[in-house]
Design an enzyme around this catalytic site. Structure first.
Site, PDB file in Angstrom:
ATOM      1  N   CYS A 276       0.837  -1.291   0.023  1.00 11.84           N
ATOM      2  CA  CYS A 276       0.136  -0.084  -0.104  1.00 11.84           C
ATOM      3  C   CYS A 276       0.933   1.219   0.030  1.00 11.84           C
ATOM      4  CB  CYS A 276      -0.967  -0.108   1.327  1.00 11.84           C
ATOM      5  SG  CYS A 276      -2.546   1.004   0.991  1.00 11.84           S
TER       6      CYS A 276
ATOM      7  N   HIS B 106      -3.809  -5.506   1.153  1.00 15.53           N
ATOM      8  CA  HIS B 106      -3.566  -5.882   2.542  1.00 15.53           C
ATOM      9  C   HIS B 106      -3.715  -7.472   2.525  1.00 15.53           C
ATOM     10  CE1 HIS B 106      -2.341  -1.776   3.918  1.00 15.53           C
ATOM     11  NE2 HIS B 106      -3.799  -1.391   3.152  1.00 15.53           N
TER      12      HIS B 106
END
Length: 497
Positions: free
Chosen positions: A336, A438
């Site tokens: 991310c 994630h």
């Protein structure tokens, strides 16, 4: 029409164990056949999860774990207000799963009238599907300077007519002062809402503590409703706060992974499955220390303020450590915000995550990222391009990434109605990888393949399986320590329709 009962757990301070206690109680009561739901009106955390709503929203990771404990999908109504701290601009404000703006701490009391109706609406909605709602407070109910903005402690208890149990943590010391001091600062009406207190993380001979309980009860009038003994298995649950990352350095192991501890870490529980593997030595590196030269992998986790954290990384000289690491044959992984840092530049022209500007990236992947106002929230399935291993996880970010590096994707996202699409990027030599996904390392199959490429064996099951075992064990522990029938008797129907 259901008539749900509610019980609220407040604490004498932050990190006394409220979230895990609610999770354990939720699993214990769910095992009895009750439809249980967790509720936390307001959370302050950059660890968040994507919900199962349509469209999906986001809630705190602790409430997602509590939903798992209840054996139900996470809902945005379980945590209607989420505050996500950002660099220099206050906090991003998420109301019922959606970003509604940002607010500085000093201005937050002005938002109370805007947020409280959403809080009560979400609690009422949960009540339509629940037999029992376990409501969690935040911090302490007697932080007097914050009471004007309260929507999560006694203000909520008053609005919904909730009975309260007060939790104190004996492991940190001063539990008598914390409980008696809380009583002293509550109003008489609020004291009457408290149906008793709980002691958490007790070690040793309980008989030696009984005189202390007598003192607390004599000073407050509250009965002791139970003592939760120390449970070593609590370490298997994800940490909510970065302070919990302060652990002794890992020992020797075949694979050495280091993670620079940046100021605005987000969703750092992505790393938990790696930390738990016996053949992985994972170390968090604090500011002021160089990244170790003997590392096999440098892992850059998520960030709530990518530009600010990228500046902090450079200020520490960690960018030079990373460049040297790559030149010497080491590997780098970014997730991310960490993925965004691997490109040539990260831009935030509108000041979404902090002051507007652009910061040069590490230049390890041929990518550029621009932070914008739209937020991607997506639960997903993916396949690793190299191994074919299945990965499940979620995307949660406000940046759009482009560039030639995307022509070498790390994953292929699977969709129910269309063709798979590429995701992430891998350097030409395969040693630098980045992804928005994630939960990458939660899959045992994928984690085993990735660690094998580094010369280590993975021995643990999927993270989801391990969490299930941890929840069951924790619920068993609470069944022994507490009188759960008495807790049900203390609960009462909430006052909301």
């Amino acid at each position: 029409m259901r008539k749900p009962r509610c019980l609220m757990i407040q604490g004498t301070g932050s990190d006394v164990g409220k979230s895990l206690l609610v999770a354990g109680l939720a699993r214990a009561f769910a095992r009895r056949g009750l439809a249980v739901r967790p509720f936390k009106a307001q959370n302050i955390s950059n660890n968040s999860a994507v919900t199962a709503d349509t469209p999906p929203g986001e809630i705190g990771r602790a409430q997602a774990l509590q939903a798992r404990a209840c054996k139900v999908p996470p809902s945005l109504h379980m945590n209607p207000v989420l505050l996500k701290p950002q660099a220099g601009v206050g906090s991003q404000v998420v109301l019922q799963g959606r970003v509604i703006g940002r607010c500085k701490a000093r201005d937050y009391p002005l938002m109370r009238d805007q947020l409280m109706p959403g809080v009560l609406d979400s609690l009422a909605r949960l009540g339509r599907e629940a037999d029992l709602i376990l409501v969690e407070g935040a911090g302490s109910p007697v932080e007097m300077h914050l009471r004007a903005a309260d929507i999560v402690n006694m203000a909520l208890a008053n609005a919904a007519d909730l009975p309260v149990l007060l939790l104190g943590d004996i492991d940190r010391g001063g539990v008598l002062a914390a409980l008696i001091g809380t009583h002293a600062l509550l109003t008489p009406a609020e004291r009457g809402r408290v149906k008793g207190y709980l002691i958490n993380k007790f070690r040793g001979d309980l008989a030696l503590f009984e005189p202390a309980c007598e003192i607390i009860t004599r000073q407050t009038g509250w009965p002791c409703q139970g003592v939760v003994r120390w449970h070593a298995g609590a370490a298997d649950f994800p940490a909510e706060d970065t302070q919990a990352l302060v652990r002794p350095p890992a020992g020797e192991a075949p694979v050495r992974i280091v993670v620079p501890r940046l100021p605005h870490l987000a969703n750092f529980d992505d790393i938990d499955p790696l930390r738990a593997e016996p053949e992985v030595a994972l170390r968090w590196i604090d500011p002021g220390r160089p990244l170790p030269r003997d590392a096999d992998v440098i892992l850059l986790p998520g960030s709530k303020a990518t530009l600010s954290d990228l500046r902090a990384l450079r200020d520490q000289g960690w960018d030079l450590d990373i460049q040297a690491h790559v030149r010497q044959g080491g590997r780098v992984v970014g997730v991310c915000g960490g993925y965004q840092m691997l490109g040539h530049v990260v831009r935030d022209p509108e000041g979404i995550e902090g002051p507007p500007g652009a910061v040069p990236g590490l230049g390890l992947l041929d990518l550029d990222t621009t932070i914008g106002p739209s937020k991607t929230l997506l639960a997903l399935d993916a396949v690793d391009e190299t191994s074919g291993c299945r990965v499940t996880g979620y995307e949660m970010h406000m940046g759009v990434t482009g560039g030639g590096g995307l022509e070498r994707p790390w994953l292929r996202l699977l969709s129910s109605g269309g063709a798979p699409r590429p995701e992430g990027a891998v350097s030409a030599d395969g040693r630098v990888r980045g992804s928005y996904v994630h939960g990458l390392f939660a899959s045992a199959e994928f984690r085993a393949h990735w660690l094998a490429s580094l010369g280590a064996a993975a021995v643990l099951a999927d993270q989801a399986v391990r969490l299930e075992i941890a929840l069951e064990t924790w619920a068993d522990h609470l069944e022994v320590c507490l009188d759960l029938d008495a807790f049900l008797a203390l609960s009462r129907p909430m006052a909301l329709g």
